[in-house]
Motif scaffolding. Structure first.
Motif, PDB file in Angstrom:
ATOM      1  N   ALA A 100       0.842  -1.197   0.000  1.00 13.69           N
ATOM      2  CA  ALA A 100       0.000   0.000   0.000  1.00 13.69           C
ATOM      3  C   ALA A 100       0.878   1.249   0.000  1.00 13.69           C
ATOM      4  O   ALA A 100       1.004   1.956   1.017  1.00 13.69           O
ATOM      5  CB  ALA A 100      -0.943  -0.024   1.202  1.00 13.69           C
ATOM      6  N   ASP A 101       1.488   1.556  -1.150  1.00 13.35           N
ATOM      7  CA  ASP A 101       2.383   2.712  -1.234  1.00 13.35           C
ATOM      8  C   ASP A 101       1.657   4.027  -0.998  1.00 13.35           C
ATOM      9  O   ASP A 101       2.259   5.008  -0.566  1.00 13.35           O
ATOM     10  CB  ASP A 101       3.058   2.738  -2.617  1.00 13.35           C
ATOM     11  CG  ASP A 101       3.868   1.474  -2.889  1.00 13.35           C
ATOM     12  OD1 ASP A 101       4.324   0.853  -1.909  1.00 13.35           O
ATOM     13  OD2 ASP A 101       4.020   1.102  -4.068  1.00 13.35           O
ATOM     14  N   TRP A 102       0.366   4.062  -1.289  1.00  7.78           N
ATOM     15  CA  TRP A 102      -0.406   5.298  -1.130  1.00  7.78           C
ATOM     16  C   TRP A 102      -0.475   5.763   0.327  1.00  7.78           C
ATOM     17  O   TRP A 102      -0.722   6.945   0.608  1.00  7.78           O
ATOM     18  CB  TRP A 102      -1.838   5.091  -1.645  1.00  7.78           C
ATOM     19  CG  TRP A 102      -2.493   3.844  -1.115  1.00  7.78           C
ATOM     20  CD1 TRP A 102      -2.490   2.614  -1.679  1.00  7.78           C
ATOM     21  CD2 TRP A 102      -3.234   3.712   0.111  1.00  7.78           C
ATOM     22  NE1 TRP A 102      -3.175   1.715  -0.912  1.00  7.78           N
ATOM     23  CE2 TRP A 102      -3.659   2.368   0.196  1.00  7.78           C
ATOM     24  CE3 TRP A 102      -3.599   4.591   1.116  1.00  7.78           C
ATOM     25  CZ2 TRP A 102      -4.409   1.892   1.259  1.00  7.78           C
ATOM     26  CZ3 TRP A 102      -4.351   4.117   2.189  1.00  7.78           C
ATOM     27  CH2 TRP A 102      -4.745   2.785   2.252  1.00  7.78           C
TER      28      TRP A 102
ATOM     29  N   ALA B 104       1.672   8.768   1.520  1.00 10.19           N
ATOM     30  CA  ALA B 104       1.308  10.124   1.103  1.00 10.19           C
ATOM     31  C   ALA B 104       0.134  10.692   1.902  1.00 10.19           C
ATOM     32  O   ALA B 104      -0.271  11.842   1.663  1.00 10.19           O
ATOM     33  CB  ALA B 104       0.946  10.112  -0.387  1.00 10.19           C
ATOM     34  N   LEU B 105      -0.410   9.928   2.842  1.00 15.23           N
ATOM     35  CA  LEU B 105      -1.542  10.433   3.622  1.00 15.23           C
ATOM     36  C   LEU B 105      -1.099  11.539   4.551  1.00 15.23           C
ATOM     37  O   LEU B 105      -0.039  11.454   5.185  1.00 15.23           O
ATOM     38  CB  LEU B 105      -2.173   9.298   4.428  1.00 15.23           C
ATOM     39  CG  LEU B 105      -2.830   8.169   3.615  1.00 15.23           C
ATOM     40  CD1 LEU B 105      -3.442   7.130   4.552  1.00 15.23           C
ATOM     41  CD2 LEU B 105      -3.890   8.716   2.677  1.00 15.23           C
TER      42      LEU B 105
ATOM     43  N   ARG C 271     -11.045  11.420   2.853  1.00 18.76           N
ATOM     44  CA  ARG C 271     -10.200  10.787   1.833  1.00 18.76           C
ATOM     45  C   ARG C 271     -10.928   9.594   1.240  1.00 18.76           C
ATOM     46  O   ARG C 271     -11.346   8.692   1.949  1.00 18.76           O
ATOM     47  CB  ARG C 271      -8.885  10.341   2.481  1.00 18.76           C
ATOM     48  CG  ARG C 271      -7.954   9.527   1.587  1.00 18.76           C
ATOM     49  CD  ARG C 271      -7.322  10.377   0.492  1.00 18.76           C
ATOM     50  NE  ARG C 271      -6.057   9.840   0.024  1.00 18.76           N
ATOM     51  CZ  ARG C 271      -5.917   8.848  -0.852  1.00 18.76           C
ATOM     52  NH1 ARG C 271      -6.981   8.267  -1.347  1.00 18.76           N
ATOM     53  NH2 ARG C 271      -4.722   8.457  -1.239  1.00 18.76           N
TER      54      ARG C 271
ATOM     55  N   LEU D  30     -10.898   6.266  -1.050  1.00 12.60           N
ATOM     56  CA  LEU D  30      -9.987   5.254  -1.557  1.00 12.60           C
ATOM     57  C   LEU D  30     -10.531   4.670  -2.849  1.00 12.60           C
ATOM     58  O   LEU D  30     -11.734   4.403  -2.960  1.00 12.60           O
ATOM     59  CB  LEU D  30      -9.783   4.131  -0.531  1.00 12.60           C
ATOM     60  CG  LEU D  30      -9.114   4.512   0.791  1.00 12.60           C
ATOM     61  CD1 LEU D  30      -8.892   3.252   1.625  1.00 12.60           C
ATOM     62  CD2 LEU D  30      -7.796   5.243   0.578  1.00 12.60           C
TER      63      LEU D  30
ATOM     64  N   GLU E 191      -6.982   0.618  -3.791  1.00 17.23           N
ATOM     65  CA  GLU E 191      -6.554   0.993  -2.436  1.00 17.23           C
ATOM     66  C   GLU E 191      -7.439   0.329  -1.382  1.00 17.23           C
ATOM     67  O   GLU E 191      -6.937  -0.148  -0.349  1.00 17.23           O
ATOM     68  CB  GLU E 191      -6.605   2.516  -2.303  1.00 17.23           C
ATOM     69  CG  GLU E 191      -5.619   3.238  -3.199  1.00 17.23           C
ATOM     70  CD  GLU E 191      -5.846   4.740  -3.224  1.00 17.23           C
ATOM     71  OE1 GLU E 191      -4.896   5.482  -3.487  1.00 17.23           O
ATOM     72  OE2 GLU E 191      -6.997   5.160  -2.985  1.00 17.23           O
TER      73      GLU E 191
ATOM     74  N   THR F 234       0.695  -4.727  -9.908  1.00 16.53           N
ATOM     75  CA  THR F 234       0.474  -4.522  -8.475  1.00 16.53           C
ATOM     76  C   THR F 234      -0.052  -5.787  -7.830  1.00 16.53           C
ATOM     77  O   THR F 234       0.338  -6.142  -6.707  1.00 16.53           O
ATOM     78  CB  THR F 234      -0.521  -3.368  -8.253  1.00 16.53           C
ATOM     79  OG1 THR F 234      -0.030  -2.191  -8.886  1.00 16.53           O
ATOM     80  CG2 THR F 234      -0.718  -3.094  -6.772  1.00 16.53           C
TER      81      THR F 234
END
Length: 563
Positions: A437-439, A442-443, A456, A458, A462, A492
């Motif tokens: 979960a690379d995202w 950036a949170l 937010r 998803l 995600e 992915t």
């Protein structure tokens, strides 16, 4: 509900009864004024009686105000308890029952029906009781003035009772039908909104509009039926109000001419009957609303009448070997979708289940997870039927992750804590990193970042990774992945599967595979077609056998090379 709040209900009834008694005084005092004036009373006497009338009105208004306040406090507490009980009962239901009921039906019961019950408890029930007390006191006061006046006052009751009986015999079923049709409409709108992209992609907008219009028409028809009942009921009742007042005046005139009553008594009797119109109106109006409330209450309580999920047996299973013997399954008394499945999954094994759409792969996954029970045969783990295990124990040992997930309104931490309430922040971050979960990096607020409506949002990929992170934290021994990486792009998905592979070493993994590289990496592959296992073996064995799996592999490999 009332029995759990006896003291509060007693206070409400006492205040309303006191207000009703105070309300009896003004008509009697006004009749007294008429008699005193007729007898030649002074202005001072009239002033004292008028002041007494004003005092009774003020006392009655204050008592009614505090009675209403106490009633609303009781109603809000009772409805809050009802909402909590509804959630508890819903969560205690078997998952399969909740899924069959549909989101629209449960949403209607938990919102519209509970709100209607709240109105019934807070306003309707107290009003009916108090109006009944007021009417009893008012008609009793007329009888005290003179029995013949009392009998004349009852002239309108036969038609009112007949209309009410006619209405009540038909209202309950009509309002239950209205509630059911409203739930169907909610379900239609919810599913259309949730599947908007599919509707647009397949150009089904006109079909969904026609379907929604048909549901609206059925709701309108159901509401017209209840409106027709109300039209007959209220028109008959309204026509019955003037009769007793006119008859009391006629009888009172005769009794007055015979010196059997005073003019003040006739005036008081007429005023009592005029005063009775308001509680009678409220009684009949809220009787109509009570039918809605009772119908809604039946729908809310109906959830509790569904047998809850079995608590399971006290004996624990021996080992983790998952065995299916002669399993047959059908949905809603239809034809079988699984036909005599025999399967054995060894502890620590990685089994891939492949086959064409509609072959029964997801249904088999639900049986293995204990969500559904086979119509015939048995699914057991360690010698104990899966559905006989305690639900908490079953979910701790066997986890099913599908391609459909839900992101709850709350923070990232809240969403992950569902799987492991005691997990530390470091464990949650590690679980997200495990599933790629690379995202998350950036949170803006790390684990405290709010998710859901107004926060937010998803994407599908995600949300799927968040669900897989929950899985890592839950740490089950047997894991069933029903196309759990379907929303991820191929690269992915491949990276996520490899990351999960390292975490799931030593665990039993059953993967419903739509990408055959998952089958290639598995210890064994089971091919499902038309609800039957047609082949089972390792990837190399099945490719060498040249059967259905080999054809699937060649076809998928050719498409992969073309891409």
């Amino acid at each position: 509900m009332i029995s759990r709040h006896r003291r509060a209900v007693g206070v409400v009834l006492a205040l309303h009864s006191a207000a009703a008694l105070a309300g009896l005084a003004p008509p009697w005092l006004l009749g007294t004024i008429v008699d005193r004036v007729t007898a030649g009373a002074t202005v001072a006497t009239v002033d004292r009686l008028a002041l007494a009338i004003a005092g009774c009105v003020v006392v009655s208004a204050l008592l009614a105000r505090y009675a209403q306040y106490a009633g609303h406090r009781f109603g809000e507490r009772a409805v809050a308890e009802l909402r909590e009980q509804f959630v508890d009962r819903t969560l205690a239901l078997p998952v399969s029952v909740v899924e069959r009921a549909g989101a629209g039906d449960l949403a209607t019961r938990s919102s519209v029906d509970v709100a209607t019950v709240g109105t019934t408890v807070r306003d309707v029930a107290p009003t009916i009781v108090i109006a009944s007390v007021q009417l009893t006191l008012l008609f009793g006061a007329v009888f005290v003035l003179h029995p013949l006046l009392g009998l004349a006052a009852l002239a309108g009751l036969p038609s009112i009772v007949a209309a009410t009986r006619w209405y009540l015999r038909r209202a309950s079923s009509a309002y239950l039908t209205e509630g059911a049709e409203a739930a169907e409409l909610t379900e239609a709108l919810t599913t259309t909104a949730e599947g908007a992209r599919t509707v647009e992609a397949l150009r089904l907008a006109d079909d969904r509009v026609r379907y929604g219009t048909a549901r609206v028409a059925r709701v309108w028809q159901a509401r017209r039926a209840t409106l027709a009942l109300r039209t007959v009921f209220f028109s008959t009742v309204e026509a019955s109000y003037p009769l007793p007042i006119a008859l009391v005046l006629l009888v009172g005139g005769y009794l007055l001419s015979a010196d059997l009553v005073s003019l003040g008594s006739v005036v008081a009797a007429a005023l009592y009957l005029q005063q009775a119109i308001d509680p009678m109106d409220r009684l009949l109006q809220w009787t109509e609303q009570a039918q809605r409330g009772f119908a809604s209450y039946a729908r809310v309580l109906g959830v509790g009448l569904v047998p809850p999920e079995s608590p399971g047996v006290t004996a624990t299973s021996r080992g983790e070997r998952l065995i299916v013997r002669g399993a047959r399954f059908s949905y809603a008394d239809g034809h079988d979708v699984l036909h005599g499945i025999d399967l054995e999954v060894r502890p620590g094994e990685r089994l891939a289940i492949v086959g064409p759409s509609g072959a029964g792969k997801s249904t088999l996954a639900r049986l293995l997870a204990g969500i559904d029970a086979p119509r015939q045969g048995v699914v057991s783990i360690g010698g104990c039927p899966v559905t006989d295990l305690d639900p908490a124990e079953r979910r701790r040992r066997i986890a099913l992750v599908t391609q459909e997930h839900h992101v709850f309104i709350g923070s990232v931490r809240d969403n992950l804590a569902f799987a492991a309430p005691d997990a530390t922040d470091e464990q949650m971050r590690a679980a997200l990193a495990t599933v790629g979960a690379d995202w998350f990096d950036a949170l803006p607020d790390d684990l405290d970042t709010a998710l859901g409506d107004g926060a937010r949002q998803l994407g599908a990929a995600e949300a799927q990774q968040l669900a897989l992170a929950r899985l890592v934290l839950a740490d089950p021994h047997t894991l069933i992945l029903d196309e759990a990486t379907a929303a991820l792009d191929p690269s992915t998905a491949r990276r996520t599967e490899r990351a999960l592979a390292a975490v799931l070493v030593g665990r039993t993994v059953i993967a419903i595979a739509h990408r055959l590289n998952t089958a290639h990496d598995a210890d064994r592959v089971a091919v499902l077609a038309d609800g039957r296992i047609t082949e089972i073996g390792s990837h190399d064995e099945l490719v060498a056998a040249g059967g259905a799996y080999a054809a699937l592999w060649r076809s998928w490999h050719a498409r992969a090379d073309a891409r």
